[in-house]
Design an enzyme around this catalytic site. Sequence first.
Site, mmCIF file in Angstrom:
data_model
loop_
_atom_site.group_PDB
_atom_site.id
_atom_site.type_symbol
_atom_site.label_atom_id
_atom_site.label_comp_id
_atom_site.label_asym_id
_atom_site.label_seq_id
_atom_site.Cartn_x
_atom_site.Cartn_y
_atom_site.Cartn_z
ATOM 1 N N PHE A 127 0.826 -1.195 0.000
ATOM 2 C CA PHE A 127 0.000 0.000 0.000
ATOM 3 C C PHE A 127 0.874 1.264 0.000
ATOM 4 O O PHE A 127 1.782 1.375 -0.805
ATOM 5 C CB PHE A 127 -1.010 -0.050 1.148
ATOM 6 C CG PHE A 127 -2.024 -1.155 0.970
ATOM 7 C CD1 PHE A 127 -3.100 -0.994 0.125
ATOM 8 C CD2 PHE A 127 -1.869 -2.378 1.609
ATOM 9 C CE1 PHE A 127 -4.021 -2.020 -0.080
ATOM 10 C CE2 PHE A 127 -2.780 -3.409 1.417
ATOM 11 C CZ PHE A 127 -3.853 -3.229 0.570
ATOM 12 N N SER A 128 0.634 2.196 0.909
ATOM 13 C CA SER A 128 1.335 3.479 0.816
ATOM 14 C C SER A 128 2.799 3.429 1.220
ATOM 15 O O SER A 128 3.513 4.423 1.050
ATOM 16 C CB SER A 128 0.607 4.544 1.648
ATOM 17 O OG SER A 128 -0.566 4.952 0.997
ATOM 18 N N THR A 129 3.269 2.311 1.744
ATOM 19 C CA THR A 129 4.717 2.172 1.894
ATOM 20 C C THR A 129 5.380 2.307 0.528
ATOM 21 O O THR A 129 6.548 2.685 0.426
ATOM 22 C CB THR A 129 5.050 0.822 2.558
ATOM 23 O OG1 THR A 129 4.494 0.819 3.883
ATOM 24 C CG2 THR A 129 6.545 0.593 2.675
ATOM 25 N N LYS A 181 4.823 4.643 -1.493
ATOM 26 C CA LYS A 181 5.115 6.061 -1.738
ATOM 27 C C LYS A 181 6.584 6.396 -1.489
ATOM 28 O O LYS A 181 7.203 7.147 -2.241
ATOM 29 C CB LYS A 181 4.236 6.946 -0.860
ATOM 30 C CG LYS A 181 2.774 7.029 -1.258
ATOM 31 C CD LYS A 181 2.023 7.983 -0.347
ATOM 32 C CE LYS A 181 0.589 8.202 -0.812
ATOM 33 N NZ LYS A 181 -0.259 7.012 -0.645
ATOM 34 N N TYR A 233 -3.495 14.436 2.683
ATOM 35 C CA TYR A 233 -2.865 13.234 2.161
ATOM 36 C C TYR A 233 -3.333 12.926 0.742
ATOM 37 O O TYR A 233 -4.507 12.657 0.501
ATOM 38 C CB TYR A 233 -3.188 12.076 3.091
ATOM 39 C CG TYR A 233 -2.366 10.839 2.888
ATOM 40 C CD1 TYR A 233 -0.978 10.898 2.848
ATOM 41 C CD2 TYR A 233 -2.981 9.601 2.789
ATOM 42 C CE1 TYR A 233 -0.230 9.747 2.693
ATOM 43 C CE2 TYR A 233 -2.238 8.444 2.643
ATOM 44 C CZ TYR A 233 -0.856 8.524 2.588
ATOM 45 O OH TYR A 233 -0.118 7.373 2.429
#
Length: 412
Positions: A75-77, A79, A165
């Site tokens: 997921f947003s890891t 980013k 976010y």
Amino acid sequence: MVLKVDVPSDLVAGDVDEGYGAVADAFRRNFAQRGEIGAACAVYRDGRKVVDLWGGYRDGIARAPWRSDTMVNVFSTTKGVASLALALAHSRGLLDYDQPVAAYWPQFAQAGKADVTVRQLLSHQAGLCAIDQPLSLADLADLDVVAQALAAQRPAWAPGKRHGYHAISLGWYEGELLRRVDPKSRSLGRFFAEEIAGPLGLHFHIGLPDDTDPQRLARIHGFKPAEMLGHLNAMPWRFVAGFLNPRSITARSFANPKVLAEADNYNLAQVRRLELPAANGTGEARAVAQLYGAVASEESKLGLAMSTLAALTRPARPPSGGLRDMVLGVDSVFSLGYIKPFPRFRFGGSEERAFGTPGAGGSFGFADPQTGIGFAYTMNRMGFHLWDDPRELALRDALYRTVLGERSQRPS
């Protein structure tokens, strides 16, 4: 409802260097006491792997064991991994964080965005968290269609005044910016594969290749959005209320297309193969830790200039209107594609030079140049924290407080 599975102790494996046993102990307790189904944790220190743990089931329904080479969506890891591609472009002189995005992408200047800087965009201050043009999965596979929608978007607030976010859109904006400045006009996923993952030997993909062995992939065990109402002790109520209101900026930031609003849908092959640089990176925990470790130890083979590393480790430049996040509903601190340490989220050493990104459900990866640490935790059972998932926090606190003798990682 979130799946509950009893994991035998003999399904927890891996190695740690002498002195890092506290991390292994915490990892085992996650299965025995904290409902872990399948997970991995890796730590690099000064460029050398010191923790490499995995265990449980990569698929809790089929009871398929998590192997040493299991890959999972983080997921947003993602980013933080993707933002290192932008950092590498910065190191090569392809972009300047303080130049207008429109200097590299002229069409971006539409709808009042002419003065938005790269720094503001990467720091979630551009007001571009929600994209108004409805997008389908087929649209997302066409970078030109996505670029047109991004360029036409009007900011939700005056850029630089607030932040919120950019849950999905940040990766699209990063990808198009990189495509504009890269001499080969590569997508972010391809740039990452050829310039970072390939040279470092990382098993991590932004856009999963169709020929990937399905036996290497972990299944995400998520929850329905309404289940968040039963976990308001962990998730901020403003965030939950916004996520469940389809007209809110929170919901619109996560649900275009709508299929992306539910975690279980990231198990779909048609979602896995897309390049979503903010949300669907798939790989091994050790790949994320190795990458961050290469930054934290200032290894030359990644190719980051000292000026770029200095920019990543400096304190964030917050928006003029304060730290309240317009999407998450809580205070947050962002800089150049990363979250930085602040009182509600203390990670890394006391100098607060660390930078990284947590992912939905509990995953987290970061670099800490103060201690030379690259850290990563990945899992397949989704938790209900925006950050500081108890499983991840237990590992990180064991590393910093017990092994390194640094400050507690728990919020002040």
